[in-house]
Design an enzyme around this catalytic site. Structure first.
Site, PDB file in Angstrom:
ATOM      1  N   GLU A   1       0.797  -1.045  -0.012  1.00  0.00           N
ATOM      2  CA  GLU A   1      -0.041   0.088   0.021  1.00  0.00           C
ATOM      3  C   GLU A   1       0.818   1.048  -0.082  1.00  0.00           C
ATOM      4  O   GLU A   1       1.896   1.088   0.574  1.00  0.00           O
ATOM      5  CB  GLU A   1      -0.923  -0.123   1.296  1.00  0.00           C
ATOM      6  CG  GLU A   1      -1.787   1.162   1.429  1.00  0.00           C
ATOM      7  CD  GLU A   1      -2.655   1.564   0.286  1.00  0.00           C
ATOM      8  OE1 GLU A   1      -2.650   2.590  -0.354  1.00  0.00           O
ATOM      9  OE2 GLU A   1      -3.575   0.566  -0.149  1.00  0.00           O
TER      10      GLU A   1
ATOM     11  N   ASP B   1      -7.808   1.069  -8.120  1.00  0.00           N
ATOM     12  CA  ASP B   1      -8.259   2.619  -8.632  1.00  0.00           C
ATOM     13  C   ASP B   1      -8.431   2.257 -10.237  1.00  0.00           C
ATOM     14  O   ASP B   1      -7.459   2.077 -11.023  1.00  0.00           O
ATOM     15  CB  ASP B   1      -6.856   3.866  -8.521  1.00  0.00           C
ATOM     16  CG  ASP B   1      -7.342   4.916  -8.976  1.00  0.00           C
ATOM     17  OD1 ASP B   1      -8.283   4.997  -9.752  1.00  0.00           O
ATOM     18  OD2 ASP B   1      -6.453   6.026  -8.275  1.00  0.00           O
TER      19      ASP B   1
ATOM     20  N   LYS C   1     -10.940   8.450 -16.112  1.00  0.00           N
ATOM     21  CA  LYS C   1     -10.741   9.599 -17.271  1.00  0.00           C
ATOM     22  C   LYS C   1     -10.073   8.780 -18.517  1.00  0.00           C
ATOM     23  O   LYS C   1      -9.103   7.871 -18.484  1.00  0.00           O
ATOM     24  CB  LYS C   1     -10.102  10.566 -16.903  1.00  0.00           C
ATOM     25  CG  LYS C   1     -10.565  11.361 -15.716  1.00  0.00           C
ATOM     26  CD  LYS C   1      -9.817  12.735 -15.287  1.00  0.00           C
ATOM     27  CE  LYS C   1     -10.620  13.458 -14.235  1.00  0.00           C
ATOM     28  NZ  LYS C   1      -9.709  14.655 -14.063  1.00  0.00           N
TER      29      LYS C   1
ATOM     30  N   ASP D   1     -15.086  -3.322  -9.638  1.00  0.00           N
ATOM     31  CA  ASP D   1     -16.587  -2.780  -9.782  1.00  0.00           C
ATOM     32  C   ASP D   1     -16.879  -1.942 -11.047  1.00  0.00           C
ATOM     33  O   ASP D   1     -17.719  -1.736 -11.709  1.00  0.00           O
ATOM     34  CB  ASP D   1     -17.099  -1.860  -8.687  1.00  0.00           C
ATOM     35  CG  ASP D   1     -16.573  -0.709  -8.511  1.00  0.00           C
ATOM     36  OD1 ASP D   1     -15.166  -0.510  -8.561  1.00  0.00           O
ATOM     37  OD2 ASP D   1     -17.218   0.399  -8.840  1.00  0.00           O
TER      38      ASP D   1
END
Length: 212
Positions: free
Chosen positions: A67, A117, A121, A155
């Site tokens: 992380e 993430d 865009k 997702d």
């Protein structure tokens, strides 16, 4: 090899793993003392919900969380220490660099990428891990030769489609496996829980390494 995107050192927690050298490949024994045990990596481990759940359920395996965000690293480390999980550690580093350059060759039994993430865009899609050759080449290098697996949950439909397209071009390196919902123990991550509460669909896919 690029310079590792590493920023400082978090407040010390016993579960924190700091590589002895950020500019060379780690050995398996540098991460956990017994290299004969299976090693699983949770890439972008968030608050450590999945990492600690897996480590508690599988004391016979070792788990390394990766992380880059300091607050999450500290939170995960505290969870590991509070739950007294000697088979779990957390490292603060960027995911692509970790896979591409740092983790040991053929040293990872499973690598989990859960709700990453999505870089939604249009101009940012190249930043998705599944679109980066550095990550895909590194993934094939680090997965164990005897059935190492990569597991993805997201997702984001475009991200999932990009993953399917990327792995379709590497059928000589990876083969897709079935992943029934009840195939094995698999805790829900903090992000996945949020998305499910919002009514989003979670897409999942599982691949196995082919060859060396």
């Amino acid at each position: 090899m690029p310079a590792p995107p590493f920023i400082g050192t978090p407040s010390p927690v016993p579960a924190l793993f700091t590589p002895p050298d950020h500019f060379r490949e780690l050995t398996r024994a540098e991460i956990f003392p017994d290299p004969s045990r299976p090693l699983e990596v949770d890439l972008g481990c968030g608050d450590g919900t999945f990492l600690t759940g897996m480590a508690a359920h599988h004391p016979e395996r070792d788990f390394l969380g990766v992380e880059r965000m300091l607050g999450r690293v500290i939170k995960t480390g505290r969870k590991i220490d509070t739950q007294q999980l000697p088979n779990a550690r957390i490292m603060r580093l960027e995911s692509a660099y970790t896979v591409g350059w740092l983790l040991p060759t053929s040293g990872v039994t499973r690598l989990h990428l859960l709700c990453p993430d999505p870089w939604p865009k249009k101009g940012h899609t190249a930043r998705r891990l599944v679109n980066q050759s550095e990550f895909l080449d590194g993934l094939h290098r680090i997965l164990s030769d005897d059935g190492g697996e990569f597991l993805l949950k997201t997702d984001d439909q475009p991200y999932f489609e990009d993953a399917l397209a990327s792995f379709a071009t590497r059928q000589h390196q990876f083969k897709r496996l079935d992943w029934p919902a009840d195939a094995f123990f698999y805790p829900t991550t903090d992000f996945e829980t949020d998305w499910l509460h919002m009514g989003r669909t979670i897409h999942r896919a599982r691949w196995q390494k082919i060859g060396r």
